[in-house]
Design a protein around this motif. Structure first.
Motif, PDB file in Angstrom:
ATOM      1  N   GLY A  86     -75.879   4.869 -56.478  1.00  0.00           N
ATOM      2  CA  GLY A  86     -75.561   5.938 -57.425  1.00  0.00           C
ATOM      3  C   GLY A  86     -76.806   6.417 -58.151  1.00  0.00           C
ATOM      4  O   GLY A  86     -77.069   7.620 -58.276  1.00  0.00           O
ATOM      5  N   LEU A  87     -77.580   5.458 -58.600  1.00  0.00           N
ATOM      6  CA  LEU A  87     -78.802   5.787 -59.324  1.00  0.00           C
ATOM      7  C   LEU A  87     -79.804   6.510 -58.408  1.00  0.00           C
ATOM      8  O   LEU A  87     -80.445   7.479 -58.809  1.00  0.00           O
ATOM      9  N   ALA A  88     -79.893   6.051 -57.165  1.00  0.00           N
ATOM     10  CA  ALA A  88     -80.808   6.680 -56.209  1.00  0.00           C
ATOM     11  C   ALA A  88     -80.390   8.123 -55.933  1.00  0.00           C
ATOM     12  O   ALA A  88     -81.230   9.018 -55.888  1.00  0.00           O
ATOM     13  N   ILE A 114     -83.630   1.265 -51.743  1.00  0.00           N
ATOM     14  CA  ILE A 114     -82.282   1.248 -52.306  1.00  0.00           C
ATOM     15  C   ILE A 114     -81.494   0.038 -51.804  1.00  0.00           C
ATOM     16  O   ILE A 114     -81.551  -0.298 -50.625  1.00  0.00           O
ATOM     17  N   ASP A 115     -80.754  -0.599 -52.700  1.00  0.00           N
ATOM     18  CA  ASP A 115     -79.828  -1.666 -52.319  1.00  0.00           C
ATOM     19  C   ASP A 115     -78.533  -1.003 -51.837  1.00  0.00           C
ATOM     20  O   ASP A 115     -77.727  -0.528 -52.632  1.00  0.00           O
ATOM     21  N   PRO A 151     -84.268   1.132 -57.654  1.00  0.00           N
ATOM     22  CA  PRO A 151     -83.140   0.918 -58.553  1.00  0.00           C
ATOM     23  C   PRO A 151     -82.352  -0.296 -58.082  1.00  0.00           C
ATOM     24  O   PRO A 151     -81.359  -0.157 -57.371  1.00  0.00           O
ATOM     25  N   GLY A 152     -82.797  -1.490 -58.432  1.00  0.00           N
ATOM     26  CA  GLY A 152     -82.123  -2.691 -57.935  1.00  0.00           C
ATOM     27  C   GLY A 152     -82.049  -3.756 -58.992  1.00  0.00           C
ATOM     28  O   GLY A 152     -82.358  -3.511 -60.155  1.00  0.00           O
ATOM     29  N   PHE A 199     -81.340  10.149 -58.913  1.00  0.00           N
ATOM     30  CA  PHE A 199     -82.790  10.270 -59.021  1.00  0.00           C
ATOM     31  C   PHE A 199     -83.324  11.278 -58.002  1.00  0.00           C
ATOM     32  O   PHE A 199     -84.134  12.139 -58.318  1.00  0.00           O
ATOM     33  N   ARG A 200     -82.829  11.182 -56.761  1.00  0.00           N
ATOM     34  CA  ARG A 200     -83.278  12.086 -55.701  1.00  0.00           C
ATOM     35  C   ARG A 200     -83.056  13.530 -56.117  1.00  0.00           C
ATOM     36  O   ARG A 200     -83.931  14.387 -55.991  1.00  0.00           O
ATOM     37  N   LYS A 201     -81.866  13.796 -56.670  1.00  0.00           N
ATOM     38  CA  LYS A 201     -81.483  15.149 -57.061  1.00  0.00           C
ATOM     39  C   LYS A 201     -82.375  15.656 -58.197  1.00  0.00           C
ATOM     40  O   LYS A 201     -83.008  16.706 -58.087  1.00  0.00           O
ATOM     41  N   VAL A 202     -82.446  14.864 -59.274  1.00  0.00           N
ATOM     42  CA  VAL A 202     -83.171  15.312 -60.461  1.00  0.00           C
ATOM     43  C   VAL A 202     -84.674  15.420 -60.188  1.00  0.00           C
ATOM     44  O   VAL A 202     -85.319  16.389 -60.578  1.00  0.00           O
ATOM     45  N   PHE A 203     -85.202  14.421 -59.512  1.00  0.00           N
ATOM     46  CA  PHE A 203     -86.650  14.364 -59.297  1.00  0.00           C
ATOM     47  C   PHE A 203     -87.123  15.543 -58.447  1.00  0.00           C
ATOM     48  O   PHE A 203     -88.152  16.151 -58.735  1.00  0.00           O
ATOM     49  N   THR A 204     -86.366  15.880 -57.409  1.00  0.00           N
ATOM     50  CA  THR A 204     -86.791  17.008 -56.568  1.00  0.00           C
ATOM     51  C   THR A 204     -86.596  18.336 -57.307  1.00  0.00           C
ATOM     52  O   THR A 204     -87.389  19.251 -57.156  1.00  0.00           O
TER      53      THR A 204
END
Lengths: 298, 381
Positions: free
Chosen positions: B183-185, B174-175, B230-231, B188-193
């Motif tokens: 924000g994207l990370a 993550i940047d 996400p960068g 992503f963390r939330k949805v992916f898990t």
């Protein structure tokens, strides 16, 4: 374990580049007793010389010979640049106070950064591949050709510098001037020549570092010299400014500490830790790790 | 006496300069001024250059059709050098000195977030072509966008990773200085898990870093099946090269910040082979809007357009559409009409502005093949 060795390799290759830049700081300090803050920009110019040379030669097939030619031409180019900077900016101020020269150095640094943006453009450029990269496995860690090239060239250059400073007549003159400028001049040493020579050597090392850095991190821009320049300055202070092995040890240490901080703690502290070391060393041992009063200055 | 001359001459020069620029900035009344701020230089320069090219196409097209409200459109472009601080200065200038009626910019979310509050407080509508961070449009009711937002993009890439790439153990890089990336990370963390995936490692970097080997080594030690980055393309280019150098060979995937011809420059061409990223539009799409736009773009600039130019073109077009319907150039009227945009046929698809002033559109996933971006699949909202 393999992770640790990998980080060690990463840190060493970064640190050896810092060491090369730090040598330039230390040499100039040894002789003129001032910090040449434009040194990081000479490093940047080295990267750009390499970029344009590689494009002029058209490196469709990367080869070691080609890389060597580019490296040597770049070193010659930055050596001349270093001498010009010294002639135009620092020589007229030789008898002014050290503070005046220091501020001039910052001016030269900014001048080169922003002129670079004007001439080269402000957007990062991708450094061409001048060495074919193959990877080797050592104890579960991977080391690439370019990391090996960086380490080997750094060690060779440092050895070469040692030969020049300790075995040649010019080297003896450099040490004499750094020891006592007036006395050296009375012994018939041409001070201007020696100072020019010192700048040439220091700048050619910075140019080489610029090429090696760009081989490892192939994205270059006119402001790229700022942080590595500062880190190398810290490395020089850490090792004991004016001290030749000290700069090398300092550079390698800073490279290692930085890599391990990012790998095991947090990248947020990457730059903070280097400056924390600077503050700490100035508080505890201002002469640096190897700096003693009676040590021979380079 | 001499020293006084030295002092006076620069002062006269400065005053003369001011007067000169003052007289220059006087505008004709037969023009409507639209402001644009973009990163024409700096580390993400292709974002600004592409979006600028797209917007210029839109302006030329509307002017060739006779302009708007009987006036020609004039674009005033400012370069923010890719810096948030510079952004505030140039947006102030666009609004206060050039007196633009609306502002278009920026691609990067951090910079849009720097410009948006100024537009909001001056009651000048702003449309961002490609900033996907949700917070950008929540700054106020004058801020719009023509692209999807990151919670959706994160869902797209989570689905894609699990269903198409068939990977369950993913590492994040993550940047940390970048609102878009963090924000994207987070999303992503939330949805992916939630969908059953696992995040095995998270590492951070700062935009502009050159050395990523320490982070990549730490990621490699956790043996992920893929790495989500996400960068922005400049960093991803270097990351991919260094990942391969330290022997991290798993697929990399990312988001619309990757979209640039410079992504695969140099050694990254090989390093990124077989990587994926989500974006707004694919040039492989046979629809007449897209192919027509590509043809126009190629004729004018002699190269292929990327997503940022498509989006900027659409941003320009829905702004012109809103001004036409408003029949007036007051900020409030344009804003009201922009909010009413519904089923507008843009080149990037059908644009409807929702209550949060965002566009709801499908995303496409592209694959990097031989340095080019090849269409992989479309994922609808």
């Amino acid at each position: 374990m393999s992770e640790f060795i990998q980080q060690l390799i990463n840190g060493l290759s970064l640190g050896s580049i810092y060491a090369l830049i730090a040598l330039g700081y230390t040499m100039v300090y040894g002789i003129l007793k001032f910090i040449n803050f434009a040194h990081g920009e000479v490093f940047m110019l080295g990267a750009f010389f390499g970029y344009y040379l590689a494009r002029a030669f058209g490196v469709a097939e990367p080869s070691i010979t080609m890389a060597l030619v580019i490296l040597l031409l770049t070193m010659a180019g930055t050596a001349i640049t270093g001498m010009i900077i010294e002639k135009l900016a620092y020589k007229p101020l030789r008898n002014s106070s050290k503070l005046t020269v220091l501020i001039t150095a910052i001016g030269v640094s900014l001048f080169l950064q922003y002129t670079g943006q004007l001439i080269f453009g402000a957007d990062p450029k991708s450094f061409p591949t001048i060495i074919e990269n193959t990877s080797f496995n050592i104890l579960g860690a991977t080391i690439g050709t370019n990391q090996i090239v960086v380490l080997v060239s750094a060690v060779l250059l440092m050895y070469l510098l040692r030969l020049i400073v300790f075995k040649t007549k010019k080297g003896i003159a450099i040490r004499a001037v750094s020891n006592n400028m007036t006395a050296a001049s009375l012994m018939g040493i041409n001070i201007n020549n020696i100072i020019s020579f010192t700048f040439a050597i220091g700048s050619s090392l910075a140019g080489a570092a610029g090429i090696l850095y760009s081989i490892n991190y192939p994205s270059i821009d006119p402001l790229m010299g700022l942080l590595p320049g500062l880190k190398a300055f810290i490395a020089a202070v850490l090792g004991g400014i004016g001290n030749f092995p000290g700069a090398v040890v300092g550079g390698v240490l800073i490279g290692l500490v930085e890599t391990f901080t990012v790998g095991y703690l947090s990248p947020t502290y990457r730059d903070a830790i280097a400056f924390a070391i600077l503050i700490l060393i100035l508080l505890v041992k201002p002469t640096g790790l190897f700096g003693k009063k009676d040590i021979e200055k380079v | 006496m001499k020293s006084i001359h030295k002092f006076i001459i620069p002062v006269i020069a400065i005053v003369a300069g001011f007067l000169f620029f003052q007289s220059c900035s006087k505008q004709g009344t037969d023009e409507i001024l639209i402001g644009e701020y973009a990163s024409l230089t700096g580390s993400e320069a292709t974002f600004g250059q592409s979006s600028h090219n797209g917007l210029v196409l839109a302006v030329e097209e509307i002017n060739s059709k006779g302009g708007l409200l009987g006036k020609k459109i004039k674009l005033v472009t400012e370069d923010n050098q890719g810096k948030p601080s510079e952004t505030q200065t140039v947006v102030q200038k666009l609004i206060n000195r050039d007196k633009v009626v609306a502002v278009i910019g920026e691609v990067a979310s951090s910079r849009s977030k720097a410009g948006a509050p100024i537009c909001q407080s001056s009651k000048i509508p702003m449309i961002t072509p490609a900033s996907t961070n949700p917070e950008v449009t929540s700054i106020g009711d004058y801020i719009f966008r023509v692209c999807f937002i990151d919670p959706f993009q994160a869902t797209v890439m989570s689905k894609f990773a699990l269903n198409s790439m068939k990977v369950k153990k993913v590492a994040l890089l993550i940047d940390q200085k970048n609102a878009y990336s963090t924000g994207l990370a987070d999303n992503f963390r939330k949805v992916f898990t939630e969908m059953g995936g696992e995040i095995v490692e998270e590492q951070k970097y700062s935009n502009g870093d050159k050395d990523f080997k320490a982070q990549l080594t730490a990621i490699k030690a956790k043996n992920p099946e893929a790495v989500f980055i996400p960068g922005y393309y400049t960093d991803v280019n270097l990351i991919s090269i260094q990942a391969r150098e330290i022997g991290l060979t798993v697929p990399l995937f990312g988001s619309d910040g990757w979209e640039s011809e410079k992504l695969t420059e140099g050694k990254a061409k090989d390093a990124l082979e077989g990587s994926f990223f989500s974006t707004h539009v694919s040039s492989d799409d046979p629809s007449p809007q897209i192919q027509g736009y590509i043809k126009k773009y190629r004729e004018k600039y002699g190269k292929e357009p990327d997503a940022m130019s498509f989006l900027a073109y659409d941003a320009g077009m829905i702004l012109f559409d809103a001004i036409k319907r408003a029949g007036d150039t007051s900020g409030e009227k344009i804003k009201n009409e922009l909010a009413k945009t519904k089923d507008y046929q843009g080149v990037t698809g059908i644009i409807t502005i929702n209550e949060q002033r965002n566009a709801v559109k499908p995303a496409v996933v592209l694959e990097v093949k031989d340095g080019k971006f090849v269409y992989k699949e479309t994922i609808a909202p």
